[in-house]
Design an enzyme around this catalytic site. Structure first.
Site, PDB file in Angstrom:
ATOM      1  N   HIS A  30       0.841  -1.212   0.000  1.00  0.00           N
ATOM      2  CA  HIS A  30       0.000   0.000   0.000  1.00  0.00           C
ATOM      3  C   HIS A  30       0.877   1.263   0.000  1.00  0.00           C
ATOM      4  CE1 HIS A  30      -3.961  -2.032   0.650  1.00  0.00           C
ATOM      5  NE2 HIS A  30      -3.152  -2.978   1.077  1.00  0.00           N
ATOM      6  N   TYR A 293       3.249  -4.450  10.062  1.00  0.00           N
ATOM      7  CA  TYR A 293       3.050  -3.006   9.856  1.00  0.00           C
ATOM      8  C   TYR A 293       4.064  -2.227  10.699  1.00  0.00           C
ATOM      9  CZ  TYR A 293      -1.439  -4.088   7.570  1.00  0.00           C
ATOM     10  OH  TYR A 293      -2.417  -4.570   6.732  1.00  0.00           O
TER      11      TYR A 293
END
Ligand code: HEM
Length: 302
Positions: A30, A293
């Site tokens: 992303h 993450y």
């Protein structure tokens, strides 16, 4: 946290960073995106179902990042693919991240099979393209990946970040003041309706951020938070498993009003939930997401 999960998370982050186009100062996935700000107003649909006040009444500020799923920050918006919508609701009791994609299901139900998949779809050094035989073998061994793969293969070009419906895929539990829990999944449903482009040949490679800015200049972009009310029979630890149609309630409406060019660095962590919302026990993918993450954030902000 088990050492195994830590090791898997590091391994996954390392593999993602080896992909063509990956950039160390961007997200490992992303990587391309745009941030907007606005507010979420609860409509009362979840009254009596959760102790999280911001999901029941009132208005809280929201920060939202829309993204392209790949790790290449230079990828073209004209390519058909899924997108991402990461929402941070800034409630007085603490923030609440809701991180979503248009796909109906995720690609893997545990970390080891996700690593296997990443290896199967890595470009063959000789051809520069993934080896179809390796992907075929993966899918034969992992039929649970088929709904997500089908979504990848049939993806169209998004007309706008504001005209896609985005799903949680994972299950969360809503917990009320008396400790009663119900499993839920949720969808950000665009008030403008879902729209794709049949022909994107006249668009520029970065049109989606500009389209959002133009749209917000003439009024808010809105999404309803649609909550799917699960039953005790629904899978709660497996984001590859699609739930049957379930009754839904609208928890409230998110209205985005402006692009925020100064929001980075920001992290959206799907395990960041407030009291009144609980994480699903046994969902290894969700537990791994928090760790990966974290690695990606540390890398991109180093
Ligand atoms: C093991 C499974 C997964 C891995 C390893 C993974 C990996 C990543 C990584 C490394 C990032 C960038 C994080 C950052 O730097 O802040 C990211 C972002 C994101 N992921 Fe995942 N992901 C996984 C599963 C999922 C699932 C199931 C969803 C959908 C519900 C999802 C949706 C997103 C979205 C929307 C973002 C963008 C967040 C943002 O804008 O900051 N991912 N993912």
């Amino acid at each position: 946290m088990s050492d195994d999960l830590d090791t898997l998370a590091e391994q996954i982050h390392t593999i993602l960073r080896m992909a063509p186009g990956s950039a160390p100062d961007h997200r490992a996935l992303h990587a391309k995106g745009v941030v907007a700000t606005g507010a979420f107003t609860a409509g009362g649909g979840l009254a009596g179902r959760t102790a999280a006040a911001h999901l029941v009444e009132g208005t809280v500020p929201a920060t939202v990042r829309f993204s392209h799923p790949g790790g290449d920050p230079g990828v073209s918006d004209v390519l058909p693919s899924a997108r991402g919508m990461a929402v941070k609701l800034r409630a007085p009791a603490g923030s609440h991240d809701l991180v979503t994609v248009p796909s109906p299901a995720f690609l893997a139900r545990d970390g080891a099979s996700f690593v296997e998949l990443l290896r199967a779809r890595a470009p063959d050094p000789e051809t520069g393209a993934p080896d179809p035989a390796r992907m075929g073998a993966y899918l034969e061994a992992h039929p649970e990946a088929l709904p997500a793969i089908e979504a990848v293969l049939t993806a169209k070009v998004a007309a706008s970040y504001a005209t896609l419906a985005y799903n949680s895929l994972h299950t969360f539990f809503l917990v009320d003041d008396a400790g009663r829990r119900i499993p839920v999944r949720f969808t950000w449903t665009p008030v403008a309706g879902v729209a794709h482009l049949d022909d994107a040949s006249d668009r520029n490679p970065d049109f989606l951020a500009q389209e959002l800015a133009d749209r917000l200049a003439s009024g808010p972009a809105a999404f309803d938070l649609v909550v799917h009310l699960g039953t005790d029979d629904d899978p709660t630890d497996d984001p590859t498993a699609i739930w049957p149609e379930r009754p839904t309630v609208v928890a409230g409406r998110l209205e985005l009003r402006a692009i925020d060019p100064d929001a980075e660095p920001i992290i959206f962590d799907p395990t960041n939930v407030p009291a009144g919302v609980e994480l699903p026990p046994g969902d290894e993918i969700l537990a791994l997401r928090r760790l990966v993450y974290g690695h990606s954030y540390a890398n991109r902000t180093a």
